[in-house]
Write a protein that holds these residues in place. Structure first.
Motif, PDB file in Angstrom:
ATOM      1  N   GLY A   1       0.656  -1.169   0.401  1.00  0.00           N
ATOM      2  CA  GLY A   1       0.118   0.030   0.151  1.00  0.00           C
ATOM      3  C   GLY A   1       0.571   1.000  -0.140  1.00  0.00           C
ATOM      4  N   ASP A   2       2.259   1.265   0.170  1.00  0.00           N
ATOM      5  CA  ASP A   2       3.154   2.258   0.549  1.00  0.00           C
ATOM      6  C   ASP A   2       3.621   3.063  -1.164  1.00  0.00           C
ATOM      7  OD1 ASP A   2       3.394   2.490   3.091  1.00  0.00           O
ATOM      8  OD2 ASP A   2       5.933   1.850   3.276  1.00  0.00           O
ATOM      9  N   PHE A   3       3.512   4.106  -1.261  1.00  0.00           N
ATOM     10  CA  PHE A   3       3.461   4.498  -2.947  1.00  0.00           C
ATOM     11  C   PHE A   3       5.608   4.776  -2.829  1.00  0.00           C
ATOM     12  CE2 PHE A   3      -1.002   4.892  -2.874  1.00  0.00           C
ATOM     13  CZ  PHE A   3      -1.173   5.154  -3.636  1.00  0.00           C
ATOM     14  N   VAL A   4       5.385   4.962  -3.710  1.00  0.00           N
ATOM     15  CA  VAL A   4       7.178   5.275  -3.719  1.00  0.00           C
ATOM     16  C   VAL A   4       7.445   5.396  -5.209  1.00  0.00           C
ATOM     17  CG1 VAL A   4       7.957   3.326  -2.726  1.00  0.00           C
ATOM     18  CG2 VAL A   4       7.381   2.632  -4.987  1.00  0.00           C
ATOM     19  N   VAL A   5       8.400   6.624  -5.541  1.00  0.00           N
ATOM     20  CA  VAL A   5       9.140   7.214  -6.524  1.00  0.00           C
ATOM     21  C   VAL A   5       9.592   6.517  -7.063  1.00  0.00           C
ATOM     22  CG1 VAL A   5       9.181   8.926  -8.521  1.00  0.00           C
ATOM     23  CG2 VAL A   5       8.088   9.616  -6.148  1.00  0.00           C
ATOM     24  N   ALA A   6       9.848   6.058  -8.450  1.00  0.00           N
ATOM     25  CA  ALA A   6      11.178   5.209  -8.786  1.00  0.00           C
ATOM     26  C   ALA A   6      11.319   5.145 -10.003  1.00  0.00           C
ATOM     27  CB  ALA A   6      10.344   3.160  -8.380  1.00  0.00           C
ATOM     28  N   ARG A   7      12.321   4.495 -10.898  1.00  0.00           N
ATOM     29  CA  ARG A   7      12.764   4.282 -11.759  1.00  0.00           C
ATOM     30  C   ARG A   7      12.602   3.390 -12.785  1.00  0.00           C
ATOM     31  NH1 ARG A   7      17.181   3.662 -14.120  1.00  0.00           N
ATOM     32  NH2 ARG A   7      18.620   3.212 -12.182  1.00  0.00           N
ATOM     33  N   VAL A   8      11.839   3.554 -13.772  1.00  0.00           N
ATOM     34  CA  VAL A   8      11.703   1.724 -14.395  1.00  0.00           C
ATOM     35  C   VAL A   8      13.553   1.377 -14.995  1.00  0.00           C
ATOM     36  CG1 VAL A   8      11.339   0.570 -16.123  1.00  0.00           C
ATOM     37  CG2 VAL A   8       9.082   2.587 -15.627  1.00  0.00           C
ATOM     38  N   ALA A   9      13.606   0.208 -14.397  1.00  0.00           N
ATOM     39  CA  ALA A   9      14.785   0.224 -14.762  1.00  0.00           C
ATOM     40  C   ALA A   9      15.330  -0.247 -16.028  1.00  0.00           C
ATOM     41  CB  ALA A   9      16.310  -0.932 -13.355  1.00  0.00           C
ATOM     42  N   ASN A  10      14.272  -1.271 -16.299  1.00  0.00           N
ATOM     43  CA  ASN A  10      14.648  -2.751 -17.321  1.00  0.00           C
ATOM     44  C   ASN A  10      13.647  -2.585 -17.642  1.00  0.00           C
ATOM     45  OD1 ASN A  10      15.839  -3.460 -19.396  1.00  0.00           O
ATOM     46  ND2 ASN A  10      16.192  -5.345 -18.528  1.00  0.00           N
ATOM     47  N   VAL A  11      12.925  -3.108 -19.182  1.00  0.00           N
ATOM     48  CA  VAL A  11      11.587  -4.146 -19.031  1.00  0.00           C
ATOM     49  C   VAL A  11      12.096  -4.354 -21.104  1.00  0.00           C
ATOM     50  CG1 VAL A  11       9.314  -3.193 -20.084  1.00  0.00           C
ATOM     51  CG2 VAL A  11      10.407  -1.592 -19.255  1.00  0.00           C
ATOM     52  N   THR A  12      12.130  -5.828 -20.416  1.00  0.00           N
ATOM     53  CA  THR A  12      11.985  -7.120 -21.492  1.00  0.00           C
ATOM     54  C   THR A  12      10.795  -6.787 -22.386  1.00  0.00           C
ATOM     55  OG1 THR A  12      11.539  -8.938 -20.317  1.00  0.00           O
ATOM     56  CG2 THR A  12      13.020  -8.398 -20.256  1.00  0.00           C
ATOM     57  N   LYS A  13      11.486  -7.845 -23.602  1.00  0.00           N
ATOM     58  CA  LYS A  13       9.905  -7.756 -24.910  1.00  0.00           C
ATOM     59  C   LYS A  13       9.394  -8.237 -24.102  1.00  0.00           C
ATOM     60  CE  LYS A  13      10.285  -8.635 -29.155  1.00  0.00           C
ATOM     61  NZ  LYS A  13       9.149  -9.685 -29.603  1.00  0.00           N
ATOM     62  N   SER A  14       9.253  -9.280 -23.834  1.00  0.00           N
ATOM     63  CA  SER A  14       7.640  -9.464 -22.729  1.00  0.00           C
ATOM     64  C   SER A  14       7.233  -8.980 -21.687  1.00  0.00           C
ATOM     65  CB  SER A  14       8.071 -11.417 -22.269  1.00  0.00           C
ATOM     66  OG  SER A  14       8.862 -11.404 -21.680  1.00  0.00           O
ATOM     67  N   LYS A  15       8.003  -7.780 -21.632  1.00  0.00           N
ATOM     68  CA  LYS A  15       6.908  -7.358 -20.547  1.00  0.00           C
ATOM     69  C   LYS A  15       7.671  -7.302 -19.044  1.00  0.00           C
ATOM     70  CE  LYS A  15       5.535  -3.268 -23.155  1.00  0.00           C
ATOM     71  NZ  LYS A  15       6.324  -3.415 -24.246  1.00  0.00           N
ATOM     72  N   MET A  16       8.312  -8.428 -18.712  1.00  0.00           N
ATOM     73  CA  MET A  16       8.940  -7.562 -17.729  1.00  0.00           C
ATOM     74  C   MET A  16       9.557  -6.608 -17.022  1.00  0.00           C
ATOM     75  SD  MET A  16       9.340 -11.727 -16.682  1.00  0.00           S
ATOM     76  CE  MET A  16      10.667 -12.339 -17.076  1.00  0.00           C
ATOM     77  N   ILE A  17       9.151  -6.399 -15.878  1.00  0.00           N
ATOM     78  CA  ILE A  17       9.371  -4.701 -15.215  1.00  0.00           C
ATOM     79  C   ILE A  17      10.072  -4.924 -14.276  1.00  0.00           C
ATOM     80  CG2 ILE A  17       9.147  -2.063 -15.838  1.00  0.00           C
ATOM     81  CD1 ILE A  17       6.396  -3.649 -16.565  1.00  0.00           C
ATOM     82  N   ASP A  18      11.638  -4.001 -14.369  1.00  0.00           N
ATOM     83  CA  ASP A  18      12.183  -3.940 -12.991  1.00  0.00           C
ATOM     84  C   ASP A  18      12.131  -3.053 -13.240  1.00  0.00           C
ATOM     85  OD1 ASP A  18      13.373  -6.665 -12.661  1.00  0.00           O
ATOM     86  OD2 ASP A  18      14.767  -6.607 -14.880  1.00  0.00           O
ATOM     87  N   ILE A  19      12.235  -2.110 -11.910  1.00  0.00           N
ATOM     88  CA  ILE A  19      12.584  -0.816 -11.045  1.00  0.00           C
ATOM     89  C   ILE A  19      13.238  -0.586  -9.803  1.00  0.00           C
ATOM     90  CG2 ILE A  19      10.209  -0.871 -12.122  1.00  0.00           C
ATOM     91  CD1 ILE A  19       8.724  -0.076  -9.177  1.00  0.00           C
ATOM     92  N   SER A  20      13.593   0.256  -9.665  1.00  0.00           N
ATOM     93  CA  SER A  20      15.103   0.777  -9.103  1.00  0.00           C
ATOM     94  C   SER A  20      14.593   2.259  -8.207  1.00  0.00           C
ATOM     95  CB  SER A  20      16.067   0.480  -9.749  1.00  0.00           C
ATOM     96  OG  SER A  20      17.212   1.702  -9.386  1.00  0.00           O
ATOM     97  N   MET A  21      14.660   2.173  -6.979  1.00  0.00           N
ATOM     98  CA  MET A  21      14.827   3.720  -6.179  1.00  0.00           C
ATOM     99  C   MET A  21      16.280   3.993  -6.349  1.00  0.00           C
ATOM    100  SD  MET A  21      11.773   3.595  -5.078  1.00  0.00           S
ATOM    101  CE  MET A  21      11.595   4.022  -3.896  1.00  0.00           C
ATOM    102  N   LYS A  22      17.092   3.882  -6.486  1.00  0.00           N
ATOM    103  CA  LYS A  22      18.335   4.254  -6.622  1.00  0.00           C
ATOM    104  C   LYS A  22      18.562   5.501  -7.348  1.00  0.00           C
ATOM    105  CE  LYS A  22      21.408   0.710  -4.941  1.00  0.00           C
ATOM    106  NZ  LYS A  22      22.177  -0.509  -5.152  1.00  0.00           N
ATOM    107  N   GLY A  23      18.468   6.953  -7.428  1.00  0.00           N
ATOM    108  CA  GLY A  23      19.329   7.621  -7.837  1.00  0.00           C
ATOM    109  C   GLY A  23      17.885   9.373  -7.183  1.00  0.00           C
ATOM    110  N   PRO A  24      18.564  10.349  -7.759  1.00  0.00           N
ATOM    111  CA  PRO A  24      18.328  11.575  -6.666  1.00  0.00           C
ATOM    112  C   PRO A  24      16.388  11.478  -6.802  1.00  0.00           C
ATOM    113  CG  PRO A  24      19.467  12.413  -8.566  1.00  0.00           C
ATOM    114  CD  PRO A  24      19.137  10.313  -9.014  1.00  0.00           C
ATOM    115  N   GLY A  25      15.546  11.798  -5.847  1.00  0.00           N
ATOM    116  CA  GLY A  25      14.553  12.167  -5.806  1.00  0.00           C
ATOM    117  C   GLY A  25      13.743  10.906  -5.891  1.00  0.00           C
ATOM    118  N   LEU A  26      14.336   9.563  -5.915  1.00  0.00           N
ATOM    119  CA  LEU A  26      13.684   8.622  -5.467  1.00  0.00           C
ATOM    120  C   LEU A  26      13.364   8.374  -3.834  1.00  0.00           C
ATOM    121  CD1 LEU A  26      14.967   6.284  -8.548  1.00  0.00           C
ATOM    122  CD2 LEU A  26      13.396   8.302  -8.640  1.00  0.00           C
ATOM    123  N   ARG A  27      12.160   8.714  -3.745  1.00  0.00           N
ATOM    124  CA  ARG A  27      11.797   7.584  -2.646  1.00  0.00           C
ATOM    125  C   ARG A  27      10.502   7.519  -2.345  1.00  0.00           C
ATOM    126  NH1 ARG A  27       9.050  12.401  -0.221  1.00  0.00           N
ATOM    127  NH2 ARG A  27       9.118  14.460  -1.870  1.00  0.00           N
TER     128      ARG A  27
END
Lengths: 231, 232
Positions: free
Chosen positions: A116-142
């Motif tokens: 239920g927590d909301f996070v600001v994240a960056r999409v780190a990688n998207v594969t062709k079959s749309k497996m999505i990795d996201i990351s919290m590493k970066g400025p402003g991500l929290r």
């Protein structure tokens, strides 16, 4: 030779002819069939030199690498968080991408981000079959605490942000709210008092409604000025 | 037996009306009305496909659901509600729309289209296809073109287009042929026919339908544009 069949900024629907001849090239939202360039979407025509493009007026969010998105944690497993980022499939945030802190073996991951927590994240990688990795590493991500989340149509996000952030900057200045706009159409607004948040929310709703007109900055400016006085 | 129409010409469609964006909860929606037949279509998704074995990792799946409402007054032969017939029409609708829509951006997902008939006076699957293609365009999916559909056929011995219920159940015998066409290319994505008719009659009926398609295409495009320019 080649000739355009529509004007710039015209509203087109799937199947509309945009241009004739090989001089024009189809870009996003358009395709070529024989010597015609044809629209594949409901949208507004944009012509850039030889490129003919249709900017969509509706559509679901499709994640791209390096998009900044606002997501909601839906599940926590032993080594991952699952995050709903407004796409049909949940994104995965692995332990090592979740935080820069050291996490001990066997630690309770929901202490970092719970369901239920909301996070600001960056999409780190998207594969062709749309497996999505996201990351919290970066400025402003929290993790987002307080404030409110508004959902708008993802294709209208560029209008809300404006050129170099001009539109969102104007709303921030006028209302004194903190605003984070996710590429997935989720917007976090946090102000000192509910009235400010409400004004920012209404301004964003106005942008969404009138996203296809030009001179939108003026309209929003007038709206903010007239309503700020009323408060 | 010779059949003559009293209210309109043999190559004339019933009055049409289309409206886009009628159901706010849906990603896309549309209403299509032809004569007394009224179809509503709503598009939801893309959302994760369940059960998982039905997921396609290459592209999203289109799934159509056709239903006549209980009060739709569909005559005494067809009863409204879920049935073998409505499952079949859902499937043919799906097959009629699938060639134009591009769902490669949404693998493992499903796009649901719900078609509801509020009132029926024959030509329901065609009205449903017209409404559904508008709803998919409204939802912002990439499409090669819209899909237009109309019924044609032979009433008595006379080839006609857009049959209403009284013609479909004509005493002297009638053949009803629903057709869906991609207007730009002229490709036929749906053609159903049961009954007996000659090759010449079939050709004449299909020609009539193809002319009708052009009129439907105009109505559809105007309705789509009206939604997105109406805000001005």
């Amino acid at each position: 030779m080649g000739k355009l069949l529509v004007e710039e900024k015209a509203i087109v629907v799937p199947g509309d002819f945009l241009a004739e001849g090989m001089d024009y090239l189809p870009a996003g939202g358009a395709f070529r069939e024989n010597d015609k360039v044809i629209s594949s979407q409901v949208g507004v025509v944009e012509i850039n030199g030889r490129l003919v493009k249709v900017i969509p007026l509706a559509g679901a969010y499709v994640p791209n690498r390096d998009d900044i998105v606002i997501g909601r944690v839906t599940d926590v497993s032993y080594s991952n968080w699952f995050v709903d980022i407004g796409y049909a499939l949940d994104a995965v945030m692995s332990l090592k991408d979740g935080t820069t802190e050291f996490i001990e073996r066997g630690a309770e991951l929901s202490e970092y981000y719970g369901i239920g927590d909301f996070v600001v994240a960056r999409v780190a990688n998207v594969t062709k079959s749309k497996m999505i990795d996201i990351s919290m590493k970066g400025p402003g991500l929290r993790k987002l605490i307080g404030g409110k989340i508004i959902q708008i149509c993802a294709v209208k996000v560029p209008r809300v942000i404006g050129k170099q952030g001009s539109m969102v900057g104007m709303i921030k200045d006028a209302t004194g709210c903190q605003i984070i706009v996710g590429q997935n159409g989720r917007i976090w607004v946090s102000g000192k008092n509910p009235e400010d948040e409400l004004l920012a929310t209404r301004a964003i709703a106005l942008i969404e409604e009138k996203a296809h007109i030009s001179g939108l900055t003026e309209v929003v400016k007038q709206f903010l000025d007239s309503n700020k006085g009323a408060q | 037996m010779a059949y003559t129409r009293t209210d309109r010409a043999l190559n004339e469609l019933r009055p049409m009306e289309a409206k886009v964006g009628v159901i706010k909860n849906a990603r896309g929606s549309a209403m299509f009305k032809i004569g007394k037949t009224i179809a509503y279509a709503a598009v939801y998704g893309p959302r994760e496909m369940h059960p998982k074995f039905m997921q396609n990792v290459e592209r999203g799946t289109l799934r159509c659901n056709y239903n006549m409402m209980a009060f739709s007054g569909s005559g005494n032969r067809v009863r409204p509600g879920p049935s073998r017939r409505s499952r079949e029409i859902g499937l043919v609708t799906q097959n009629a729309l699938a060639p134009v829509i591009d769902l490669t951006e949404y693998p493992k997902t499903v796009v649901d289209v719900f078609i509801e008939l509020l009132q029926t006076d024959a030509g329901t699957r065609c009205a449903g296809i017209c409404a559904a293609s508008l709803a998919l365009a409204d939802a912002g999916f990439k499409m090669k073109d819209l899909v237009c559909a109309v019924s044609c056929g032979v009433v008595g011995d006379t080839p006609v287009v857009d049959l209403d219920y009284s013609e479909e159940s004509y005493e002297g015998g009638a053949v009803d042929i629903p057709i869906a066409v991609i207007p730009r290319t002229g490709e036929i994505t749906l053609l159903q026919l049961d009954g007996v008719l000659s090759k010449e009659q079939l050709q004449k009926a299909v020609t009539l339908a193809k002319h009708g398609i052009d009129k439907i295409y105009e109505v559809q495009k105007a309705a789509l544009r009206a939604k997105f320019t109406g805000g001005k």
